[in-house]
Design a protein around this motif. Structure first.
Motif, PDB file in Angstrom:
ATOM      1  N   LEU A  26       2.410  11.059  -3.357  1.00 19.88           N
ATOM      2  CA  LEU A  26       2.979   9.988  -2.513  1.00 19.88           C
ATOM      3  C   LEU A  26       3.840   8.732  -2.948  1.00 19.88           C
ATOM      4  CD1 LEU A  26      -0.210   9.557  -0.224  1.00 19.88           C
ATOM      5  CD2 LEU A  26       1.758  11.268   0.162  1.00 19.88           C
ATOM      6  N   VAL A  27       4.965   8.573  -2.455  1.00 21.72           N
ATOM      7  CA  VAL A  27       6.022   7.464  -3.019  1.00 21.72           C
ATOM      8  C   VAL A  27       5.184   6.333  -2.374  1.00 21.72           C
ATOM      9  CG1 VAL A  27       8.201   6.591  -2.781  1.00 21.72           C
ATOM     10  CG2 VAL A  27       7.869   8.907  -3.567  1.00 21.72           C
ATOM     11  N   LEU A  28       5.231   5.359  -3.186  1.00 18.61           N
ATOM     12  CA  LEU A  28       4.783   3.766  -2.677  1.00 18.61           C
ATOM     13  C   LEU A  28       6.108   3.254  -2.142  1.00 18.61           C
ATOM     14  CD1 LEU A  28       2.366   2.966  -5.718  1.00 18.61           C
ATOM     15  CD2 LEU A  28       1.825   4.043  -3.170  1.00 18.61           C
ATOM     16  N   GLU A  29       5.986   2.712  -1.044  1.00 17.98           N
ATOM     17  CA  GLU A  29       7.464   1.995  -0.616  1.00 17.98           C
ATOM     18  C   GLU A  29       6.948   0.914   0.103  1.00 17.98           C
ATOM     19  OE1 GLU A  29       9.755   3.623   3.157  1.00 17.98           O
ATOM     20  OE2 GLU A  29      10.815   4.265   1.379  1.00 17.98           O
ATOM     21  N   ASP A  30       7.785  -0.254  -0.238  1.00 16.11           N
ATOM     22  CA  ASP A  30       7.561  -1.502   0.412  1.00 16.11           C
ATOM     23  C   ASP A  30       8.657  -1.609   1.595  1.00 16.11           C
ATOM     24  OD1 ASP A  30       7.001  -5.096  -0.699  1.00 16.11           O
ATOM     25  OD2 ASP A  30       7.327  -4.193   1.390  1.00 16.11           O
ATOM     26  N   VAL A  31       8.365  -1.338   2.808  1.00 17.47           N
ATOM     27  CA  VAL A  31       9.218  -1.210   3.872  1.00 17.47           C
ATOM     28  C   VAL A  31       9.891  -2.648   4.162  1.00 17.47           C
ATOM     29  CG1 VAL A  31       8.260   0.649   4.782  1.00 17.47           C
ATOM     30  CG2 VAL A  31       7.556  -1.608   5.738  1.00 17.47           C
TER      31      VAL A  31
ATOM     32  N   ARG B  14      12.986  -3.297  -0.023  1.00 17.64           N
ATOM     33  CA  ARG B  14      12.333  -3.309  -1.319  1.00 17.64           C
ATOM     34  C   ARG B  14      12.021  -2.157  -1.857  1.00 17.64           C
ATOM     35  NH1 ARG B  14       9.737  -8.505   0.306  1.00 17.64           N
ATOM     36  NH2 ARG B  14       7.859  -7.427   0.999  1.00 17.64           N
ATOM     37  N   THR B  15      12.268  -1.597  -3.103  1.00 16.82           N
ATOM     38  CA  THR B  15      12.080  -0.328  -3.828  1.00 16.82           C
ATOM     39  C   THR B  15      10.634  -0.078  -4.249  1.00 16.82           C
ATOM     40  OG1 THR B  15      13.255  -1.221  -5.743  1.00 16.82           O
ATOM     41  CG2 THR B  15      14.366   0.171  -4.131  1.00 16.82           C
ATOM     42  N   GLY B  16       9.685  -1.298  -4.108  1.00 16.87           N
ATOM     43  CA  GLY B  16       8.229  -0.818  -4.483  1.00 16.87           C
ATOM     44  C   GLY B  16       8.120  -1.079  -5.892  1.00 16.87           C
ATOM     45  N   VAL B  17       7.211  -0.576  -6.781  1.00 19.71           N
ATOM     46  CA  VAL B  17       6.745  -0.520  -7.847  1.00 19.71           C
ATOM     47  C   VAL B  17       7.691   0.231  -8.657  1.00 19.71           C
ATOM     48  CG1 VAL B  17       4.384  -0.991  -7.062  1.00 19.71           C
ATOM     49  CG2 VAL B  17       5.069   1.284  -7.932  1.00 19.71           C
ATOM     50  N   ILE B  18       7.532  -0.216 -10.279  1.00 18.27           N
ATOM     51  CA  ILE B  18       8.237   0.499 -11.082  1.00 18.27           C
ATOM     52  C   ILE B  18       7.245   0.849 -12.264  1.00 18.27           C
ATOM     53  CG2 ILE B  18       9.873   0.449 -12.818  1.00 18.27           C
ATOM     54  CD1 ILE B  18      11.574  -1.509 -11.036  1.00 18.27           C
TER      55      ILE B  18
ATOM     56  N   GLN C   1      11.726   5.725 -10.364  1.00 18.87           N
ATOM     57  CA  GLN C   1      11.187   4.441 -10.622  1.00 18.87           C
ATOM     58  C   GLN C   1       9.737   4.474 -11.267  1.00 18.87           C
ATOM     59  OE1 GLN C   1      13.720   1.383  -7.873  1.00 18.87           O
ATOM     60  NE2 GLN C   1      11.555   2.090  -7.321  1.00 18.87           N
TER      61      GLN C   1
ATOM     62  N   SER D 133       7.274   4.840  -8.838  1.00 20.28           N
ATOM     63  CA  SER D 133       6.711   4.038  -7.564  1.00 20.28           C
ATOM     64  C   SER D 133       6.063   5.323  -6.729  1.00 20.28           C
ATOM     65  CB  SER D 133       7.700   3.576  -6.922  1.00 20.28           C
ATOM     66  OG  SER D 133       7.352   2.733  -5.986  1.00 20.28           O
ATOM     67  N   TYR D 134       5.240   5.938  -7.532  1.00 20.91           N
ATOM     68  CA  TYR D 134       4.343   6.886  -6.516  1.00 20.91           C
ATOM     69  C   TYR D 134       2.898   7.039  -6.898  1.00 20.91           C
ATOM     70  CZ  TYR D 134       4.860   9.567 -10.946  1.00 20.91           C
ATOM     71  OH  TYR D 134       4.959   9.969 -12.375  1.00 20.91           O
ATOM     72  N   VAL D 135       1.989   7.521  -6.371  1.00 23.01           N
ATOM     73  CA  VAL D 135       0.648   7.768  -6.713  1.00 23.01           C
ATOM     74  C   VAL D 135       0.283   9.177  -6.332  1.00 23.01           C
ATOM     75  CG1 VAL D 135       0.047   7.319  -4.057  1.00 23.01           C
ATOM     76  CG2 VAL D 135      -1.592   6.774  -6.196  1.00 23.01           C
TER      77      VAL D 135
ATOM     78  N   GLY E 200       4.040  -4.964  -9.264  1.00 24.75           N
ATOM     79  CA  GLY E 200       5.031  -3.688  -9.725  1.00 24.75           C
ATOM     80  C   GLY E 200       4.664  -2.790 -10.830  1.00 24.75           C
TER      81      GLY E 200
ATOM     82  N   PHE F 271       4.464  11.826   3.030  1.00 26.01           N
ATOM     83  CA  PHE F 271       5.426  11.753   1.661  1.00 26.01           C
ATOM     84  C   PHE F 271       4.927  10.259   1.081  1.00 26.01           C
ATOM     85  CE2 PHE F 271       7.029  15.460   2.848  1.00 26.01           C
ATOM     86  CZ  PHE F 271       7.596  15.526   4.316  1.00 26.01           C
TER      87      PHE F 271
ATOM     88  N   ILE G 238       2.782   6.296   0.881  1.00 28.56           N
ATOM     89  CA  ILE G 238       1.982   5.013   1.518  1.00 28.56           C
ATOM     90  C   ILE G 238       3.172   3.940   1.445  1.00 28.56           C
ATOM     91  CG2 ILE G 238       0.374   3.421   0.790  1.00 28.56           C
ATOM     92  CD1 ILE G 238      -1.206   5.672  -0.825  1.00 28.56           C
TER      93      ILE G 238
ATOM     94  N   LYS H 257       4.158  -0.112   2.527  1.00 24.36           N
ATOM     95  CA  LYS H 257       3.457  -1.297   2.527  1.00 24.36           C
ATOM     96  C   LYS H 257       4.132  -2.069   3.738  1.00 24.36           C
ATOM     97  CE  LYS H 257       2.619  -5.481   0.121  1.00 24.36           C
ATOM     98  NZ  LYS H 257       3.418  -6.564   0.486  1.00 24.36           N
TER      99      LYS H 257
END
Lengths: 123, 233
Positions: free
Chosen positions: A47-52, A61-65, B23, B25-27, B69, B227, B229, B231
């Motif tokens: 699952l991609v982590l995304e800050d909307v 915002r593109t979330g964590v790196i 990036q 940026s996934y879990v 991050g 697909f 999570i 925030k």
């Protein structure tokens, strides 16, 4: 899509036999995933982590790196290769097909990423 | 028509997933529904494998991941996710998850625990909740007392009120019930904020802007979808 946004140069490196084997492997894995018992089995997934929320400029915002950069690139490249394989000019990818792609990646590559600063383990 | 809905073109989704992968940026997740007693060995092998390669993720970890991050543990994070609130999750899965150090994320349709035992099979059938032979003629859903106990060591999230899917035409009354009422009910029973929400079939932000507004109004922090999570605040 800009030149730096796609992996077409990667696909161009594959000759027809290599592409055929790649597609066959994907189809075998996809069939394995489709035949899982979703009601009773544990299904690995990414699952991609995304800050909307938006930053000050209004851009999302593109979330964590984080994570292993080489592994991350491999996942991104495989996603590109698989989506190019499934899609063609005549039709769009269905959401279920995208879901299967991620399941195939998870089924195949879930545990290959190594912890930071560790020695790579053989596959 | 596909039950899985995405906001916009498939190319846009692929691009966002690709960017997320690039990036880091996934879990990782392992998604469960029923956890049958006769598969207990299989689940144990799977969770033992996950324990060797991955670290648990609780709400504080997820929040820190977004805020800083970076992921702060040695091994990549993994969420074992359990959908629907089955009693067999409590009896079979939760002890295994705990023995291997994982916080489980339990997504509960809030009406299910409140459904009388003799009506639970009918509720499940009417609301796309799959059943297994082991659960014939016995209580299917966890009780609120059991959920409160589970809540001490795991994360409880909303999976709507009636295990509902989102459509483009979902009426406002239905959206309020599934999004807001489910949160209120879970929080009343658990005694604290519930931070995450997921639709049946996993719709994400952008599929239905009215639903998105209700998610914001309800105060959810996260939306779990097929697909991503996401925030929310």
């Amino acid at each position: 899509m800009s030149k730096k946004d796609n992996f077409e140069p990667v696909l161009e490196l594959l000759d027809s036999e290599a592409m055929k084997r790649l597609k066959e492997q994907f189809e075998r894995r996809a069939e394995r995933c489709r035949n899982k018992n979703y009601n009773e089995e544990g299904i690995p997934m990414f699952l991609v982590l995304e800050d909307v929320g938006c930053d000050a400029s209004g851009a999302a915002r593109t979330g964590v790196i984080s994570g292993d950069p080489m592994y991350n690139l491999m996942l991104a490249a495989m996603l590109e290769v698989f989506s190019s394989h499934l899609a063609n000019q005549d039709r769009a990818l269905e959401p279920k097909e995208i879901s299967i792609m991620l399941e195939v990646l998870a089924d195949q590559y879930f545990a290959l990423a190594n912890p930071p600063n560790s020695e790579p383990t053989p596959h | 028509m596909s039950k899985l809905l995405i906001p916009g073109a498939w190319e846009t989704l692929i691009r966002s997933l690709r960017q997320g992968f690039l990036q880091g940026s996934y879990v990782r997740t392992v998604n469960f529904h029923n956890t049958a007693l006769n598969r207990q060995d299989e689940y144990e092998r799977q969770l033992e494998y996950c324990h060797r390669h991955f670290s648990s993720v609780d709400e504080a970890d997820l929040s820190a991941w977004f805020e800083t991050g970076t992921w702060h543990k040695d091994k990549p994070g993994l969420l074992p996710i359990f959908f629907e609130g089955y009693r067999n999750n409590l009896e079979v899965a939760a002890p295994l998850a705990e023995s291997y150090g994982f916080v489980g994320w339990f997504f509960i349709p809030s009406q299910f625990p409140s459904t009388p035992v003799d009506e639970q099979a009918a509720f499940a059938e009417a609301h796309h909740i799959g059943l297994i032979d082991e659960d014939i003629d016995r209580r299917i859903a966890m009780t609120w007392d059991e959920l409160r106990e589970l809540d001490k060591r795991h994360v409880i999230a909303s999976h709507t009120k009636t295990h509902s899917r989102l459509t483009l035409n979902s009426p406002d009354k239905e959206l309020r019930r599934e999004i807001i009422d489910s949160k209120l009910e879970l929080e009343r029973e658990l005694g604290h904020e519930v931070s995450m929400f997921a639709w049946l079939y996993g719709s994400e932000i952008g599929v239905n802007p009215r639903a998105d507004r209700y998610l914001q109004e309800a105060g959810y922090r996260y939306l779990l979808s097929n697909f991503k999570i996401q925030k929310l605040r």
